[in-house]
Scaffold this motif. Sequence first.
Motif, PDB file in Angstrom:
ATOM      1  N   GLY A  84     -50.091  -1.975  -4.677  1.00 38.07           N
ATOM      2  CA  GLY A  84     -49.831  -1.624  -6.359  1.00 38.07           C
ATOM      3  C   GLY A  84     -49.752  -2.843  -6.748  1.00 38.07           C
ATOM      4  N   VAL A  85     -50.412  -2.660  -7.922  1.00 38.02           N
ATOM      5  CA  VAL A  85     -50.853  -4.302  -8.514  1.00 38.02           C
ATOM      6  C   VAL A  85     -49.984  -4.544  -9.133  1.00 38.02           C
ATOM      7  CG1 VAL A  85     -52.119  -5.507  -9.848  1.00 38.02           C
ATOM      8  CG2 VAL A  85     -52.816  -3.398  -8.706  1.00 38.02           C
ATOM      9  N   VAL A  86     -49.428  -6.562  -8.684  1.00 40.02           N
ATOM     10  CA  VAL A  86     -48.199  -7.524  -9.084  1.00 40.02           C
ATOM     11  C   VAL A  86     -48.788  -8.140 -10.163  1.00 40.02           C
ATOM     12  CG1 VAL A  86     -47.439  -9.273  -8.753  1.00 40.02           C
ATOM     13  CG2 VAL A  86     -47.559  -7.704  -6.904  1.00 40.02           C
ATOM     14  N   VAL A  87     -48.247  -7.926 -11.390  1.00 38.98           N
ATOM     15  CA  VAL A  87     -49.009  -8.521 -12.600  1.00 38.98           C
ATOM     16  C   VAL A  87     -48.563  -9.918 -13.071  1.00 38.98           C
ATOM     17  CG1 VAL A  87     -49.163  -7.727 -14.672  1.00 38.98           C
ATOM     18  CG2 VAL A  87     -48.932  -6.091 -13.681  1.00 38.98           C
ATOM     19  N   ASP A  88     -48.610 -10.520 -12.113  1.00 35.86           N
ATOM     20  CA  ASP A  88     -47.883 -11.709 -12.116  1.00 35.86           C
ATOM     21  C   ASP A  88     -47.910 -12.481 -13.892  1.00 35.86           C
ATOM     22  OD1 ASP A  88     -47.294 -14.808 -12.037  1.00 35.86           O
ATOM     23  OD2 ASP A  88     -47.432 -14.625 -10.067  1.00 35.86           O
ATOM     24  N   LEU A  89     -47.112 -12.518 -14.678  1.00 37.95           N
ATOM     25  CA  LEU A  89     -47.180 -13.489 -16.408  1.00 37.95           C
ATOM     26  C   LEU A  89     -47.285 -14.715 -15.831  1.00 37.95           C
ATOM     27  CD1 LEU A  89     -44.823 -10.447 -16.879  1.00 37.95           C
ATOM     28  CD2 LEU A  89     -47.363 -10.560 -17.483  1.00 37.95           C
ATOM     29  N   SER A  90     -46.682 -15.401 -14.913  1.00 40.66           N
ATOM     30  CA  SER A  90     -46.534 -17.019 -14.900  1.00 40.66           C
ATOM     31  C   SER A  90     -47.966 -17.634 -16.475  1.00 40.66           C
ATOM     32  CB  SER A  90     -46.420 -17.331 -13.588  1.00 40.66           C
ATOM     33  OG  SER A  90     -48.242 -17.315 -12.817  1.00 40.66           O
ATOM     34  N   ARG A  91     -49.118 -17.270 -15.897  1.00 41.19           N
ATOM     35  CA  ARG A  91     -50.164 -17.792 -16.820  1.00 41.19           C
ATOM     36  C   ARG A  91     -49.856 -17.625 -18.791  1.00 41.19           C
ATOM     37  NH1 ARG A  91     -55.962 -15.422 -16.789  1.00 41.19           N
ATOM     38  NH2 ARG A  91     -56.075 -17.459 -17.593  1.00 41.19           N
ATOM     39  N   MET A  92     -48.977 -16.821 -18.937  1.00 42.36           N
ATOM     40  CA  MET A  92     -48.408 -16.254 -20.000  1.00 42.36           C
ATOM     41  C   MET A  92     -47.344 -17.586 -20.154  1.00 42.36           C
ATOM     42  SD  MET A  92     -49.026 -12.621 -20.809  1.00 42.36           S
ATOM     43  CE  MET A  92     -49.081 -12.059 -22.383  1.00 42.36           C
ATOM     44  N   LYS A  93     -47.801 -18.739 -21.030  1.00 44.69           N
ATOM     45  CA  LYS A  93     -46.385 -19.429 -21.149  1.00 44.69           C
ATOM     46  C   LYS A  93     -46.728 -20.420 -22.904  1.00 44.69           C
ATOM     47  CE  LYS A  93     -45.873 -22.871 -17.945  1.00 44.69           C
ATOM     48  NZ  LYS A  93     -44.907 -21.853 -16.405  1.00 44.69           N
ATOM     49  N   ARG A  94     -46.706 -19.760 -23.409  1.00 43.23           N
ATOM     50  CA  ARG A  94     -46.597 -20.147 -24.778  1.00 43.23           C
ATOM     51  C   ARG A  94     -45.030 -20.717 -25.255  1.00 43.23           C
ATOM     52  NH1 ARG A  94     -49.934 -18.134 -28.718  1.00 43.23           N
ATOM     53  NH2 ARG A  94     -49.996 -15.987 -28.065  1.00 43.23           N
ATOM     54  N   ILE A  95     -45.236 -21.496 -25.811  1.00 44.72           N
ATOM     55  CA  ILE A  95     -43.536 -20.791 -26.654  1.00 44.72           C
ATOM     56  C   ILE A  95     -44.201 -21.103 -28.229  1.00 44.72           C
ATOM     57  CG2 ILE A  95     -41.933 -22.853 -27.305  1.00 44.72           C
ATOM     58  CD1 ILE A  95     -42.239 -23.920 -25.144  1.00 44.72           C
ATOM     59  N   ILE A  96     -44.041 -19.724 -28.101  1.00 45.04           N
ATOM     60  CA  ILE A  96     -45.257 -19.560 -29.693  1.00 45.04           C
ATOM     61  C   ILE A  96     -43.637 -20.433 -31.362  1.00 45.04           C
ATOM     62  CG2 ILE A  96     -46.138 -17.060 -30.721  1.00 45.04           C
ATOM     63  CD1 ILE A  96     -45.149 -15.907 -28.365  1.00 45.04           C
ATOM     64  N   ARG A  97     -43.017 -19.947 -31.034  1.00 47.08           N
ATOM     65  CA  ARG A  97     -42.474 -20.520 -32.386  1.00 47.08           C
ATOM     66  C   ARG A  97     -41.133 -21.197 -31.627  1.00 47.08           C
ATOM     67  NH1 ARG A  97     -39.736 -18.089 -37.223  1.00 47.08           N
ATOM     68  NH2 ARG A  97     -40.958 -19.221 -39.206  1.00 47.08           N
ATOM     69  N   ILE A  98     -40.589 -22.265 -32.541  1.00 44.64           N
ATOM     70  CA  ILE A  98     -39.244 -22.766 -32.686  1.00 44.64           C
ATOM     71  C   ILE A  98     -38.691 -22.821 -33.767  1.00 44.64           C
ATOM     72  CG2 ILE A  98     -37.501 -24.347 -31.638  1.00 44.64           C
ATOM     73  CD1 ILE A  98     -39.420 -24.549 -29.420  1.00 44.64           C
ATOM     74  N   ASN A  99     -38.019 -21.983 -34.556  1.00 44.22           N
ATOM     75  CA  ASN A  99     -37.408 -21.816 -35.627  1.00 44.22           C
ATOM     76  C   ASN A  99     -35.890 -22.326 -35.165  1.00 44.22           C
ATOM     77  OD1 ASN A  99     -36.207 -20.848 -38.362  1.00 44.22           O
ATOM     78  ND2 ASN A  99     -38.000 -20.612 -38.592  1.00 44.22           N
ATOM     79  N   ARG A 100     -35.796 -23.843 -36.315  1.00 41.40           N
ATOM     80  CA  ARG A 100     -34.408 -24.450 -36.334  1.00 41.40           C
ATOM     81  C   ARG A 100     -33.625 -24.204 -37.039  1.00 41.40           C
ATOM     82  NH1 ARG A 100     -30.535 -26.123 -36.608  1.00 41.40           N
ATOM     83  NH2 ARG A 100     -29.482 -27.877 -37.068  1.00 41.40           N
ATOM     84  N   ARG A 101     -34.068 -23.128 -38.378  1.00 42.89           N
ATOM     85  CA  ARG A 101     -33.170 -22.594 -39.369  1.00 42.89           C
ATOM     86  C   ARG A 101     -32.467 -21.203 -38.872  1.00 42.89           C
ATOM     87  NH1 ARG A 101     -31.985 -23.070 -45.191  1.00 42.89           N
ATOM     88  NH2 ARG A 101     -31.824 -21.976 -45.908  1.00 42.89           N
ATOM     89  N   ASN A 102     -32.889 -20.618 -38.007  1.00 42.33           N
ATOM     90  CA  ASN A 102     -32.465 -19.245 -37.362  1.00 42.33           C
ATOM     91  C   ASN A 102     -32.188 -19.531 -36.814  1.00 42.33           C
ATOM     92  OD1 ASN A 102     -32.540 -17.914 -40.076  1.00 42.33           O
ATOM     93  ND2 ASN A 102     -34.607 -18.176 -40.015  1.00 42.33           N
ATOM     94  N   ARG A 103     -32.172 -20.459 -35.557  1.00 43.31           N
ATOM     95  CA  ARG A 103     -32.188 -21.139 -34.101  1.00 43.31           C
ATOM     96  C   ARG A 103     -32.567 -19.582 -33.576  1.00 43.31           C
ATOM     97  NH1 ARG A 103     -25.525 -20.672 -35.332  1.00 43.31           N
ATOM     98  NH2 ARG A 103     -26.250 -20.417 -36.344  1.00 43.31           N
ATOM     99  N   VAL A 104     -33.236 -19.846 -33.406  1.00 40.53           N
ATOM    100  CA  VAL A 104     -34.559 -18.610 -32.478  1.00 40.53           C
ATOM    101  C   VAL A 104     -35.797 -19.588 -31.714  1.00 40.53           C
ATOM    102  CG1 VAL A 104     -35.610 -18.066 -34.865  1.00 40.53           C
ATOM    103  CG2 VAL A 104     -35.345 -16.326 -32.896  1.00 40.53           C
TER     104      VAL A 104
END
Lengths: 486, 517, 424
Positions: A84-104
């Motif tokens: 089969g096909v390996v789906v290598d997700l290493s290019r999906m490297k975004r840190i989309i959001r860091i929310n300090r108030r909610n610690r997430v």
Amino acid sequence: MSEKEKLVAIVGDANVSDTPEALEAYSRDESFVRQMKPQLVARPQNVDEVQQIVKWANRTGTPLIPVSSGPPHFRGDTVPSLGGVVVDLSRMKRIIRINRRNRVAMVEPGVAFAELQSELKKEGLRLPMPLCPRSSKSVIGSCLEREPTTIPKYQWDISDPLLCTEVVFGTGDLFRTGEAAGPGSLEDQWASGQAQTNPMGPFQVDFFRLIQGAQGTMGIITWATVKCELLPQIQKPFLVASQKLEDLLDFTYRLLWARLGDELLILNNFNLAAILAKDRDEIKALRDTLPRWVLIVCVAGYERLPQERVEYQEKDVMDTAQRFGVTPVIAIQGVQGSDVMEALSTVSAEPYWKLRFKGGCHDIFFLTTLEKTPEFISCMYQMADAAGHPGTDIGIYLQPQIQGRACHCEFNLSCDPGSPKEMEKVRHLFFNASKELMEMGGFFSRPYGPWAEMAYSRDGQSAMALRKVKGIFDPNNVMNPGKLCF
Amino acid sequence: MTLHRNVYQVLADIVGHENISDEPVILDTYAFQWLAETISGTKFCTRPEAVLLPGSVEEVQAIVKACNSNGIRYKAFSTGWGPWNTVGGEGVIQLDLRRMNRILEIDEKNMFAVVEPYVIGSQLQVEAMKKGLNCHLIGAGANTSILASATSMAGYGLSGIFMGYSNCNVLAVEWVLPDGEILKLGSLGSGAGWFGGDGPGPSLRGVMRGMIGALGGIGVFTKCGIKLYPWYGPPTTPMEGIHPLDGMPIPESYQAHSLTFPSWEALADAVYRIGEAEIGYVMGRALPPGLIPVISISSAADYTQMLQMVTIDEFKYAIQIILGANSARELEYQKRALEDILKETRGKIIPMMEEQSVKNILFRHLIKSEGISRVFQLAGTFATSLGAGTSWDAAVASGKLGEQLKRKYIERGAIADDGGDLAWGGAYQHCRFGHLEEIIMYDFQDPDSLKGAEEYIEESAQAAIDKSLGQPISIVRGMAEQFGPTSCDYHIWMKRIKKAFDPNIAADPSFYVEPAE
Amino acid sequence: MTLQDYRIDIQRCSRCSLCKWLPLSQIKSWRFANACPSMVWGNFHAYSAGGRMIAALALLDGRIDYTDKLVEIVYQCQMDGACDVSCKVNRDMDPLEVMLELRAKCVEEGQVLPAHMVMIESLRSDDNVLGEPKAERGKWAEGLDVKDITKEKADVLYFAGCRYSFDQDLWKIARDAIALLKIAGVDVGIEGKEEACCGGRAFEIGYRGEFTKYAEHSIETWNTADVRTVVTPCSDCYGAFKFHYPRIGKEMNFEVLHITEYLDRLIKEGRLKPIKKVPLKVTYHDPCHLGRLSEPYIPWEGVEKKVLGQVIIKDPPREYRRGTSGIYEPPRDILRSIPGIELLEMERIKEYAWCCGAGGGVKEAYPEFALWTADERIEEAKATGAEALVTACPWCERSFRDALEQNGAKIKLYDIVELLLEAL
């Protein structure tokens, strides 16, 4: 158009590989799982591409093997069982959001621990980590594997720190789990004050639990939110040594009860040496000077009254220690608690600490309760002895989980991959000990490779139920077929 | 539909004749429910065909298999409070699990208990306290089943700041699947004990329940492991004073306060900071302004006068908090942290609530989760709205919204004038998520009041959709179909799960979903 | 108020099931958390107070008709009122009153139990509910130097009640009580064979006519005889005088005291001096009729009105009986006054006490259930580590004796009167 061309059309030419080197790299890992080459490796960059790949796989009946972390891999879960096909997700490297108030934080699967931690630090946050993860370890990969973290008090649920996810199910359908499901888009939710902090649901199903622990057999996560904690302003680590594990257990239980300390774990001398020393000789030397067992407990102060917090916690730890006849110290045999904390707070230096001793390592791990660990350890030593594997070379890691309700018990069997004879010995020990420990009541909740068959043969009802789940979310069995009970 | 005598006999053979009944008087006592009027227009929902009292998992399994074989449905409940416990239509038998009522184990070291369905919160709590432990009690009250809250219902309670949410507290589970097979969830299935509910592999806890449980739609849960938490007080907790205004003397290791803030925003800030400081043993809006009087009234007659006293500003943005600590030092730290937070957020301790006897009553309410059924007392019944599990900021937004939406219903006299703010709830796991549900009190025997309440519930549900505030807590039939399309079509997946796990639709789907076509 | 008058209240039952349990903050163990014997015995929800209210509503609404099961549900209950106390922690409701009205309705409509009819026949023919000849009523006092109040005046009327009058096993207690009064120098008299049933049991099993007849008789007789103080050793009778007699609206020109109240008073006045050591660990069973069911009836007539939109209040304000004003301390004070006695409390005490099993016509109609209920209490008593179970009611005493005889449990049984006498 060939199938490869179709994939190229989805992710672009540069992101599809079928070179022998690339295929070889994904065909095996450090585990005993049988080697098999994938046909292709695809590296999508976003959810649309992932979704198109999954739909394509359903049309063509092609197995997909999702991979988030970089090598080396250890568990066999990223080695194709049926091509089969390996789906290598290493290019999906975004840190989309860091929310300090909610610690997430919201991250994509290609984000590794070091990358996230450095960004979190800027916001005064940190993410509880597994024990010195390798530098290439994906945050989401670790969360999905339910790897234990070293701060049990923050693990309210064994699923922590994983929160909400966006997932492309094996059907190709896109879904968001937990409160992220809706109503409203993410942007709408952010505008209303939501921060995707509640992983449960939507409504009457905890979808995220069906994806977690699935070794990529249900779908592909394209982002997840993770539960972050405040960055300590002050840390004061203590080491508690003992030649006898049993002498540490009641004290550990009391710390868990009182929620004293953040990091809280027990390592044997081999593993403590392995995470601190640079190479085999240093490990050996350090191992031989260290007491057999070391409990690590770190008290910390955060933004609010940090000094006061550390002071009361330290005094309470000391009072508790006195009551249980143990002595927390800041250093043991030249090993400073602060060095240990530094190791625990960062990803492993290269080479990965498990590989430093002999170049190879096979882990046996399972869940039990803390007071039962001595029995398992005794069994492991007996079996190693019988197999001619030196007990002194076995690393042991005991990690209380779910705020103390369970304990991750891990044995690390170092071995030299260049020695077929030693590898064979370790292979036998690995299989036999796994079986015996399971028989004794070790709960192999994360059944990688050969453990899957052993685990599901003990729990046929779970296997049957999981197949029903699989039939819903991946009816064509395109997601990592051959793993678990699928 | 009346149960065929042969089927009745089959069921009677399973549980014994003394543990089954189809007497109309018995059946009616299971058809009657709080909020039944919202389903049937009367206090009675559909009668079950029979009521059974199984005494063991084997009996439950045999019943479920018999239902599958005979084309009838079943609906199980534990303590059975709320319309979601009633059967959804004809051809459904009711399983009342009250004979399965044992605490099987309290594992002191590993801090969990193993319970059967009819162990109520108070029972587990007092036994746990004898061992220095406590259990999460839901806001509905300690008269509810611990197991049902963990496996089948919701699980909000104000001890959640320290003890989480029922969904997160469940460990291994013994589960009779809809087709009658027994699934031992997690470590139990591998013969490893009760300490974990997840694996091997993906966690079937995800099928068992979500934010809300399946409300009987996915089988019957007969035992579960449940997390316990530290209790820093004495092993027994005698009350002082004259009931119902008796109080629980506050042990040295605890403190209880009511706090007030100048605005919703300040209150929101304070709760985040309390969470970050990791202080608080119980915390939340146990007594929003409209409920503050219940702390010191013994009947509805006293309410009016008291309410006038508490609608003054200082009670407006109030929360209650209990600090609890392992040591005097820790308590001191928590006190200092709270003082700092109050300074930063311009909050203050409400002096009127500092009187020792009042604090003792508050402590009893919060530790024992005993007070909430007061909301039935004032207007005859109550309903709730909004209250999704979400970030604390969004929860506060729900509280504000609820107050605003209620205004016109209060003005037209349809619901009790509680001042508007009856947003009940808290922040859980040291404020990792929270909820505020807006309560309304109304007289269901007054058609205008009932109509107003129903309109409000509908309007608030739509507002939750429009304002992206999450799925409301109020549970009505067909909810999955209402909210699924707004939330990734989750109802379609639920339908598939229902179909896969319950091919004969034997588990009553009325408060879950009908299976996929 | 009739059952119909409670219809609105009944509908407000939320089915919370609090009536099945002790008030939650009073629960001290898993084992002894239940408040309602009937519910534990019957198990179906119908056997709880809430269940009976629903049954009553279903009957009023014509959803159900009388069946043997309905009648059993109505009568398989000691009417001990524990449910009422628990319900009222947070609600303005009267489940016990509803259950009493439901029984009255059943009797009115001919839905009665044979065992209860026997009691009523006996009442009609012999003024007692035990099937004994009236002529033998005063025999318990034979040989006692005590005034016959029908012939001469006395400061205190000692009212023995049916159980003490006819249960020979218990005569000693009734006589001991007289002995104590005499030691204290009390001018006491009895009615002898002229004594008649208090009527309380008739009320509890739904026979309102009989109750009214006996209540009127007692009140008129004692008013006429200028009786100032009635002292009874029977908690059942005491409960009837306090809780039920006021319902008929006749003025009672006399004070009613339970023997424990009176003895406590005598001890505190120094007229009785327990000085002899009685080395015994005891636990005390609060008879329901001396405890929560002795709280005086509070008449109320008024209407419901709405304030604050939909908040429902009673106009004029209504005071509710919550069980807190029962006779709890006098018996305990007596025990504490006896040297050597160590009082160990059970978990369910005072207004939260578990019933002995005898009340509400259960002992006569469902003897097995009554015995089981008593067994449960004995288990609770044993769990305290006490050597003896002490009570202050002949019905409780009878119930416990029968249970002990049947199950052979090793615990001594005393009436408080016996222990006090021993200490003098």
